[in-house]
Design an enzyme around this catalytic site. Structure first.
Site, short mmCIF file in Angstrom:
data_model
loop_
_atom_site.label_atom_id
_atom_site.label_comp_id
_atom_site.label_asym_id
_atom_site.label_seq_id
_atom_site.Cartn_x
_atom_site.Cartn_y
_atom_site.Cartn_z
N PHE A 37 -30.12 23.44 -19.87
CA PHE A 37 -29.05 23.91 -18.98
C PHE A 37 -28.73 25.35 -19.35
O PHE A 37 -28.42 25.65 -20.50
CB PHE A 37 -27.78 23.05 -19.08
N ASP A 93 -30.34 30.12 -26.28
CA ASP A 93 -29.07 29.92 -25.58
C ASP A 93 -28.19 29.10 -26.51
O ASP A 93 -28.37 27.89 -26.66
CB ASP A 93 -29.34 29.17 -24.26
N LYS A 145 -18.68 29.94 -24.11
CA LYS A 145 -17.80 28.80 -24.41
C LYS A 145 -16.71 29.05 -25.47
O LYS A 145 -15.63 29.45 -25.14
CB LYS A 145 -18.66 27.57 -24.73
C1 LIG Z 1 -22.07 25.88 -20.46
C2 LIG Z 1 -23.43 26.40 -20.69
C3 LIG Z 1 -23.95 27.46 -19.93
C4 LIG Z 1 -23.20 28.08 -18.78
O1 LIG Z 1 -22.01 28.69 -19.14
P1 LIG Z 1 -20.93 29.05 -18.01
O2 LIG Z 1 -19.85 29.75 -18.76
O3 LIG Z 1 -20.50 27.79 -17.36
O4 LIG Z 1 -21.61 29.95 -17.05
C5 LIG Z 1 -25.21 27.92 -20.24
N1 LIG Z 1 -25.93 27.39 -21.23
C6 LIG Z 1 -25.47 26.36 -21.98
C7 LIG Z 1 -26.32 25.82 -23.09
C8 LIG Z 1 -24.22 25.83 -21.72
O5 LIG Z 1 -23.78 24.77 -22.43
#
Ligand SMILES: *Cc1c(COP(=O)(O)O)cnc(C)c1O
Length: 399
Positions: free
Chosen positions: A138, A223, A252
Site C-alpha cells: 500500500f 515506504d 503518519k
Molecule cells: C498510510 C500509508 C500511505 C498513505 O499515506 P496517506 O497519508 O494516507 O497518503 C502510504 N504508505 C503506507 C505504507 C501507508 O501505511
C-alpha cells in the site's frame, strides 16, 4: 451533537468515499478516546498508526498553540527555521542526508517516484523508468501511488493508470531477481506491509533487494510511512535489517497527530532535484514542522521507543496465548507495536465485538486483525485489550 446527529449530517453532506464505522470521537487523551455520547474507548488503532504518542500529546499541543500565534504559513519561497531543524533531526537519526516535506504519505511516495525517475534519466537513460513494487503493498491513493499499490481493489475504476509499474510477490527474492533489469529505476517496498496484512519482510529479502538494486543501478525506496518513527521499536524499521535504502518516505506519526509527510534521500540521489523540479505549497509549513519537531523529540527522548519494544513484546506473547486457545487463529506476527493476528475466519465480527466492549481495533485484508496502539500504552492497557478480545473470541467460538 450526539453520534446519531453527526452520522446523519455526515451521510447527507459527505462523499461516501470510505466505509465509516458508527463512532464519532470528540476527545482523546493518551490511549483513550471518548465519543459524542460520552462513551470511552481504549484506542488500539490510533488514527491508523498516527497517534503514536497518544492523543493530544502535551508537547505537540503546546508547540502548535505557540506557533499558531507566531506564524502558521509563509511559503517555501522563504527559509523556515523549524523546517531546517526538523530536517536536521531526521537526518541525524537516520542514514539519509536530505529531506523534502509534504503533507501526507501519498505525497511523500509521489515525490520519491518523481525523484527516482529523474535520477535514472540523468544518470542512465530515458528507458530506465520502471518502478517495481510488491503485491499486497500500500503506497497511497493518488494516481501514481495507487498504481504503485499492488492491490487491484484500490485501482479498479480509475484506469488508465500511469505506466511504468511492475508487481512482484512480497518476500520472493527469485521473483524480484527475474523482474529487475536495465529498465528498472527503483524498487519500492514496505519493510512490513501494513494495510496488506502485517506481512513482515525476511532479512534475506531486503538484503537481496538491496544487492539487486545495486547490481542494476536501481534505487531502493522504503515506504516507512507506517513502519517508521518508532512503530516497530526502532526509529526506522530498516534498522532491524541493517539494510539502508536510497530513499525513505515518512508521514503518519511524524506530526504527532498533525498532518505532515517527508521524503528523505541519500545525498547523491537528493542532488537530482534542482530548483523548480518539485514543490508543495503547504509542505513543511512552520505549524506542521513545530508539531513534528515536538513529536520526534518526545519519541526519541521520552521513552516511547523503549516502551514499544517492551510492551510490544509483552503484547505479542499475550496474543500468542489467544492463538493457542482458539483454533481459528492461524498466526500472530509483526514487530514492536505493529502486530497482526491472521484468522481463518473473517475479522469483522471481532472488530465489532471489541468496539461494543470499548476497544478499538481494525482488520486488514478481511482476515487479519491489526493492532497499532499508541507506543505509550502500558502492560495494563494490553491486559485490558487482550481480556476484551478473549471474551469476544470465546463468544465467537460458542456461536
Ligand atoms: C498510510 C500509508 C500511505 C498513505 O499515506 P496517506 O497519508 O494516507 O497518503 C502510504 N504508505 C503506507 C505504507 C501507508 O501505511
Amino acid at each position: 451533537m450526539n453520534t446519531k446527529e453527526i452520522m446523519e449530517l455526515s451521510d447527507q453532506y459527505l462523499m461516501r468515499n470510505v466505509g465509516r464505522i458508527a463512532l464519532a470521537p470528540v476527545r482523546g487523551e493518551g490511549a483513550r478516546l471518548w465519543d459524542a455520547d460520552g462513551l470511552e474507548y481504549l484506542d488500539f488503532v490510533s488514527g491508523i498508526a498516527v497517534n503514536s504518542l497518544g492523543h493530544c500529546p502535551q508537547p505537540v499541543a503546546d508547540a502548535i498553540s505557540w506557533q499558531a500565534h507566531q506564524l502558521m504559513h509563509c511559503s517555501n519561497l522563504y527559509y523556515i527555521e523549524p523546517q531546517a531543524l526538523l530536517a536536521k533531526l531526521l537526518v541525524d537519526n537516520t542514514d539519509l542526508d536530505k529531506a523534502f516535506f509534504c503533507n501526507s504519505g501519498a505525497e511523500a511516495n509521489e515525490a520519491a517516484i518523481k525523484l527516482a525517475r529523474k535520477y535514472a534519466k540523468q544518470n542512465y537513460d530515458d528507458n530506465k523508468f520502471e518502478i517495481i513494487t510488491a503485491r499486497d503493498s500500500f503506497h497511497g491513493r493518488t494516481l501514481a501511488t495507487v498504481t504503485a499499490t499492488g492491490q487491484p481493489k484500490y485501482q479498479k475504476g480509475f484506469e488508465p493508470l500511469p505506466g511504468g509499474f511492475k508487481y512482484v510477490p512480497f518476500n520472493d527474492l527469485g521473483a524480484l531477481e527475474e523482474a529487475i533489469g536495465p529498465s528498472t529505476c527503483a524498487v519500492l517496498l514496505e519493510p512490513i506491509q501494513g494495510e496488506g496484512g502485517v506481512n513482515v519482510a525476511n532479512f534475506e529479502y531486503l538484503e537481496g533487494a538491496a544487492r539487486l538494486c545495486q547490481e542494476h543501478g536501481a534505487l531502493l525506496i522504503f515506504d516507512e510511512i507506517q513502519t517508521g518513527l518508532g512503530r516497530t521499536g526502532s526509529f526506522l524499521a530498516y534498522e532491524h535489517y541493517g539494510v539502508t535504502p536510497d530513499i525513505v518516505t515518512l508521514a503518519k506519526a511524524l506530526g504527532g497527530g498533525f498532518p505532515i509527510g517527508a521524503m528523505l534521500a541519500k545525498e547523491k540521489v537528493a542532488a537530482t532535484f534542482k530548483p523548480g523540479d518539485h514543490a508543495s505549497t503547504f509542505g513543511g509549513n512552520p505549524l506542521a514542522c513545530v508539531a513534528a519537531l515536538a513529536a520526534m523529540q518526545e519519541l526519541l527522548y521520552g521513552g516511547a521507543l523503549e516502551n514499544a519494544v517492551s510492551v510490544g513484546g509483552y503484547f505479542f506473547e499475550q496474543l500468542k496465548g489467544l492463538a493457542a486457545k482458539y483454533d481459528y487463529v492461524k498466526e500472530v506476527r509483526g514487530l514492536g507495536l505493529l502486530l497482526g493476528m491472521e484468522l481463518s475466519v473473517k475479522g469483522k465480527p471481532f472488530v465489532e465485538g471489541c468496539h461494543k466492549r470499548g476497544l478499538l481495533i481494525n482488520c486488514v485484508n478481511d482476515y487479519i486483525l491489526r493492532f497499532i496502539p499508541p507506543l505509550i500504552i502500558t502492560t495494563e492497557d494490553v491486559d485490558l485489550a487482550v481480556g476484551i478480545l478473549d471474551e469476544v473470541m470465546a463468544e465467537y467460538k460458542s456461536e
